[in-house]
Design a protein around this motif. Structure first.
Motif, mmCIF file in Angstrom:
data_model
loop_
_atom_site.group_PDB
_atom_site.id
_atom_site.type_symbol
_atom_site.label_atom_id
_atom_site.label_comp_id
_atom_site.label_asym_id
_atom_site.label_seq_id
_atom_site.Cartn_x
_atom_site.Cartn_y
_atom_site.Cartn_z
ATOM 1 N N PRO A 8 7.073 -74.859 -76.057
ATOM 2 C CA PRO A 8 6.827 -74.016 -74.873
ATOM 3 C C PRO A 8 6.476 -74.827 -73.631
ATOM 4 N N LEU A 9 5.724 -75.922 -73.819
ATOM 5 C CA LEU A 9 5.377 -76.745 -72.667
ATOM 6 C C LEU A 9 6.630 -77.343 -72.031
ATOM 7 N N ILE A 10 7.534 -77.817 -72.843
ATOM 8 C CA ILE A 10 8.784 -78.384 -72.321
ATOM 9 C C ILE A 10 9.581 -77.327 -71.566
ATOM 10 N N VAL A 11 9.664 -76.126 -72.153
ATOM 11 C CA VAL A 11 10.414 -75.040 -71.519
ATOM 12 C C VAL A 11 9.779 -74.651 -70.184
ATOM 13 N N ILE A 12 8.430 -74.508 -70.175
ATOM 14 C CA ILE A 12 7.723 -74.136 -68.934
ATOM 15 C C ILE A 12 7.926 -75.218 -67.873
ATOM 16 N N GLY A 13 7.810 -76.489 -68.292
ATOM 17 C CA GLY A 13 7.977 -77.585 -67.334
ATOM 18 C C GLY A 13 9.361 -77.604 -66.711
ATOM 19 N N VAL A 14 10.392 -77.423 -67.532
ATOM 20 C CA VAL A 14 11.762 -77.420 -67.016
ATOM 21 C C VAL A 14 11.987 -76.243 -66.067
ATOM 22 N N LEU A 15 11.427 -75.070 -66.426
ATOM 23 C CA LEU A 15 11.574 -73.901 -65.558
ATOM 24 C C LEU A 15 10.901 -74.127 -64.212
ATOM 25 N N LEU A 16 9.695 -74.704 -64.238
ATOM 26 C CA LEU A 16 9.005 -74.985 -62.975
ATOM 27 C C LEU A 16 9.804 -75.967 -62.126
ATOM 28 N N MET A 17 10.370 -76.992 -62.761
ATOM 29 C CA MET A 17 11.188 -77.944 -62.008
ATOM 30 C C MET A 17 12.414 -77.267 -61.405
ATOM 31 N N LEU A 18 13.070 -76.396 -62.184
ATOM 32 C CA LEU A 18 14.249 -75.707 -61.674
ATOM 33 C C LEU A 18 13.897 -74.795 -60.503
ATOM 34 N N ILE A 19 12.737 -74.130 -60.588
ATOM 35 C CA ILE A 19 12.304 -73.272 -59.471
ATOM 36 C C ILE A 19 12.059 -74.111 -58.232
ATOM 37 N N GLY A 20 11.377 -75.255 -58.408
ATOM 38 C CA GLY A 20 11.108 -76.129 -57.264
ATOM 39 C C GLY A 20 12.383 -76.666 -56.641
ATOM 40 N N ILE A 21 13.328 -77.093 -57.476
ATOM 41 C CA ILE A 21 14.601 -77.601 -56.961
ATOM 42 C C ILE A 21 15.376 -76.475 -56.285
ATOM 43 N N GLY A 22 15.308 -75.272 -56.846
ATOM 44 C CA GLY A 22 15.993 -74.136 -56.242
ATOM 45 C C GLY A 22 15.457 -73.797 -54.863
ATOM 46 N N GLN A 23 14.150 -73.957 -54.676
ATOM 47 C CA GLN A 23 13.576 -73.694 -53.357
ATOM 48 C C GLN A 23 14.091 -74.666 -52.311
ATOM 49 N N ARG A 24 14.464 -75.863 -52.728
ATOM 50 C CA ARG A 24 14.986 -76.840 -51.767
ATOM 51 C C ARG A 24 16.501 -76.759 -51.617
ATOM 52 N N THR A 25 17.163 -75.948 -52.432
ATOM 53 C CA THR A 25 18.639 -75.875 -52.383
ATOM 54 C C THR A 25 19.110 -74.434 -52.203
ATOM 55 N N ILE A 26 19.380 -73.742 -53.289
ATOM 56 C CA ILE A 26 20.029 -72.434 -53.186
ATOM 57 C C ILE A 26 19.115 -71.371 -52.572
ATOM 58 N N TRP A 27 17.803 -71.533 -52.705
ATOM 59 C CA TRP A 27 16.883 -70.542 -52.128
ATOM 60 C C TRP A 27 16.257 -71.043 -50.826
ATOM 61 N N ALA A 28 16.703 -72.177 -50.331
ATOM 62 C CA ALA A 28 16.105 -72.740 -49.109
ATOM 63 C C ALA A 28 16.385 -71.825 -47.923
ATOM 64 N N PRO A 29 15.382 -71.635 -47.029
ATOM 65 C CA PRO A 29 15.609 -70.802 -45.837
ATOM 66 C C PRO A 29 16.587 -71.479 -44.885
ATOM 67 N N PRO A 30 17.252 -70.728 -44.008
ATOM 68 C CA PRO A 30 18.219 -71.331 -43.079
ATOM 69 C C PRO A 30 17.531 -72.282 -42.110
ATOM 70 N N SER A 31 18.248 -73.314 -41.708
ATOM 71 C CA SER A 31 17.684 -74.306 -40.793
ATOM 72 C C SER A 31 17.625 -73.797 -39.357
ATOM 73 N N SER A 32 18.373 -72.752 -39.014
ATOM 74 C CA SER A 32 18.341 -72.192 -37.671
ATOM 75 C C SER A 32 18.502 -70.685 -37.747
ATOM 76 N N VAL A 33 18.031 -70.021 -36.689
ATOM 77 C CA VAL A 33 18.095 -68.570 -36.609
ATOM 78 C C VAL A 33 18.708 -68.186 -35.272
ATOM 79 N N THR A 34 19.555 -67.185 -35.264
ATOM 80 C CA THR A 34 20.175 -66.698 -34.039
ATOM 81 C C THR A 34 19.687 -65.291 -33.748
ATOM 82 N N ALA A 35 19.183 -65.101 -32.533
ATOM 83 C CA ALA A 35 18.724 -63.784 -32.086
ATOM 84 C C ALA A 35 19.636 -63.306 -30.967
ATOM 85 N N THR A 36 19.991 -62.048 -30.999
ATOM 86 C CA THR A 36 20.892 -61.464 -30.009
ATOM 87 C C THR A 36 20.178 -60.368 -29.242
ATOM 88 N N ALA A 37 20.375 -60.350 -27.934
ATOM 89 C CA ALA A 37 19.746 -59.328 -27.104
ATOM 90 C C ALA A 37 20.342 -57.960 -27.421
#
Length: 616
Positions: A8-37
């Motif tokens: 279980p420790l190995i599984v939890i550790g791998v899941l936490l790593m995948l979540i952290g990597i996902g936050q920096r890649t596929i779940w990362a917020p956009p680098s810029s935002v466009t607002a329109t009047a």
């Protein structure tokens, strides 16, 4: 038990790593935002993008403006844009956090075309759409004005792109924590495997003879001391190792004893930590962890910071205001003024002066054109040069009228020429109000340090000055009219006063004029006086005087001889028994010292032009 925890420790550790990597890649917020009047139902001839939109995000912004046809985009100081808009109907684009707002303000439905205004630091004609990165021309608040021709609707489709906060503060901690947990699980799993292997290797069994098959009994746990048979040692204290051809353990295989305590050393079944240094699954996972941490530490792509640019401030005066024009504006204004005036000079057409000339400058040039029409050989006015710019004195603040003094000397100017430019209102452009040749041996007062605007000095106020600007011009007129009067010592020695008084004295003392009554009079024109404060507390003053020269026969039957003079060509007569009135216009530039100074007022520039000659 360790197997149940390790996996279980190995599984939890791998899941936490995948979540952290996902936050920096596929779940990362956009680098810029466009607002329109937001769109508006009501149209306006002007659209203003507020300074808050341009400065809300310190990293800078990219703007996109779209329209169905051509339009004008102009950049000006916020106060200048507001002054130009005035009471016109306008769509104001603002910002609320990361959202653009649009407010329609009712007013005049049509305005003059704002193109070409001297208030704009820059302007650009756009057809359809324009995307650009905002860079402030100088320090201060700026706004952008959008318009078509002042009658049609201005562009309202405005969007702003700015850098977004794409930081993921939990990504790296999750990767690190997950890696540590996974390593711990692998360590527990590996330790359990090593323990089982050691216990299998240390179990006792019957001797195996050659060719016989030996089965190893299961290792029994050591019994408590109270249950041990007397005279026997636990199996775990002395593991037996079978040698080929022997039935029991060898003495050489016994664990070593401590020479001081006599206790046995640690057996091989308890050697866990050395196993972690071996090249196995844990080492391979460590390599993966290093790679994961390296990825997590890499910066995520973001919108590049947009350079701003910002102008210097005056160090000596925290209340200093910026000049009403930047250097680039002044250069453009001078070029347009010089082109307009010189075009009119070449054509000798006073109508061409209207757009960029007024006041004394216009009066003197119109008179020159009129004189040259009758006297072609008469001297032309001093040409106006836009460059090189020797020095300047620029008013600060937001009020109108505004004044700028520029000292230039072109290739056709024998001496530097001081140009007084005045802008009477926001929707009017600067006009040349006075063009004064500097006198030999004079200097222009120094400008303030840095890009700092100066104050205007009211013509009728002596606050902070030796005398008011208007009084200074009036005193000069009096000194020229009565050279030996009360103002004879008010002014320092100058070539203009010397030339005028010498001419007057020569005419009065000439034998040719002994039968004529001749009078000279110089009168200050109040509405033509303007002044700017200088860095030393004094003021540079521009004034204009009417100069009259009247000659009347003393007795009946006497006449004034005009033959061979310019007055004959202007009047068409060779003599007059009634007399003649000659008028000159005189533009002057003075320096008035600050209050409390014992210095004299200085005449640092002057120009004179024949206005008219009429018979009585």
């Amino acid at each position: 038990m360790r197997n149940k925890i390790a996996v279980p420790l190995i599984v939890i550790g791998v899941l936490l790593m995948l979540i952290g990597i996902g936050q920096r890649t596929i779940w990362a917020p956009p680098s810029s935002v466009t607002a329109t009047a937001p769109t508006q139902d009501q149209a306006a001839p002007l659209t203003v993008i507020s300074s808050e939109v341009l400065t809300e995000h310190s990293e800078g912004v990219d703007l996109t403006v779209s329209a169905e046809g051509p339009f004008l985009m102009a950049v000006g100081r916020a106060d200048d844009v507001d002054a130009w808009v005035g009471d016109a109907s306008v769509l104001r684009i603002g910002v609320d956090a990361d959202t653009l707002t649009a407010e329609h303000i009712d007013g005049t439905a049509t305005v003059p075309n704002p193109a070409g205004s001297d208030l704009w630091v820059s302007e650009q004609d756009v057809d359809g759409e324009l995307t650009f990165t905002w860079e402030a021309p100088a320090a201060g608040d700026w706004q952008i004005l959008l318009a078509t021709d002042g009658t049609a609707a201005a562009p309202a489709d405005v969007s702003v792109t700015f850098a977004n906060d794409d930081s993921t503060p939990f990504a790296i901690p999750l990767i690190v924590l997950g890696a540590l947990i996974a390593v711990l699980g692998l360590a527990l799993l590996f330790a359990t495997g090593r323990g089982n292997s050691g216990r299998r290797a240390s179990g006792s069994g019957p001797a195996a003879g050659p060719g016989s098959t030996t089965s190893l009994p299961a290792v029994k746990p050591a019994a408590p001391d109270a249950e041990k048979p007397a005279g026997k040692k636990p199996v775990a204290e002395r593991p037996a190792t079978a040698k080929p051809g022997t039935a029991g353990p060898s003495e050489s295989d016994a664990p070593a004893r401590d020479p001081k305590t006599g206790t046995a050393g640690t057996g091989s079944a308890l050697r866990i930590l050395p196993a972690l240094r071996r090249r196995g699954p844990a080492a391979a996972f460590s390599t993966m962890l290093v790679a994961a941490l390296a990825f997590g530490a890499a910066p995520a792509p973001a919108l590049a910071a947009l350079p701003l640019t910002a102008g210097p401030t005056a160090e000596s005066d925290t209340e200093a205001t910026p000049p009403v024009v930047l250097d680039s504006q002044l250069e453009r204004i001078l070029t347009e003024v010089a082109t307009s005036v010189n075009t009119a000079d070449a054509a000798k057409d006073s109508a061409l002066l209207a757009t960029r000339t007024g006041g004394a400058a216009a009066s003197l040039r119109k008179a020159s054109y009129a004189t040259s029409a009758k006297v072609p050989e008469s001297e032309a006015p001093e040409p106006v040069a836009a460059e090189p710019l020797r020095t300047d004195l620029i008013m600060g603040g937001t009020e109108f009228p505004r004044s700028v003094v520029a000292v230039t000397q072109g290739p056709d100017n024998e001496v530097p020429q001081a140009l007084l430019l005045v802008q009477n209102s926001a929707r009017e452009n600067y006009k040349l109000m006075s063009a004064i040749k500097m006198l030999p041996g004079t200097t222009f007062p120094p400008r303030p340090a840095g890009d700092t605007g100066v104050e205007a000095a009211p013509a009728d106020s002596a606050e902070g000055l030796a005398v008011s600007p208007q009084t200074a011009v009036e005193d000069l007129a009096d000194a020229l009219t009565k050279p030996d009067g009360e103002n004879k010592d008010t002014f320092s020695t100058n070539t203009f006063a010397e030339a005028v008084t010498k001419f007057q004295s020569t005419v009065l003392s000439s034998p040719d004029n002994e039968f004529a009554d001749i009078t000279f009079k110089h009168t200050a024109v109040p509405g033509e006086t303007g002044a700017l404060r200088t860095a030393d507390g004094g003021a540079i003053v521009f004034g204009y005087m009417d100069s009259s020269y009247t000659s009347v026969p003393r007795e009946a039957g006497d006449s004034i001889n005009l033959e061979g003079t310019v007055y004959q060509k202007l009047t068409g007569e060779t003599n007059t028994e009634a007399g003649i009135d000659v008028k000159y216009g005189e533009g002057v530039m003075l320096y008035v010292p600050p209050a409390g100074s014992t210095d004299q007022i200085q005449v640092i520039g002057a120009v004179q032009e024949l206005l008219s000659a009429t018979l009585k």
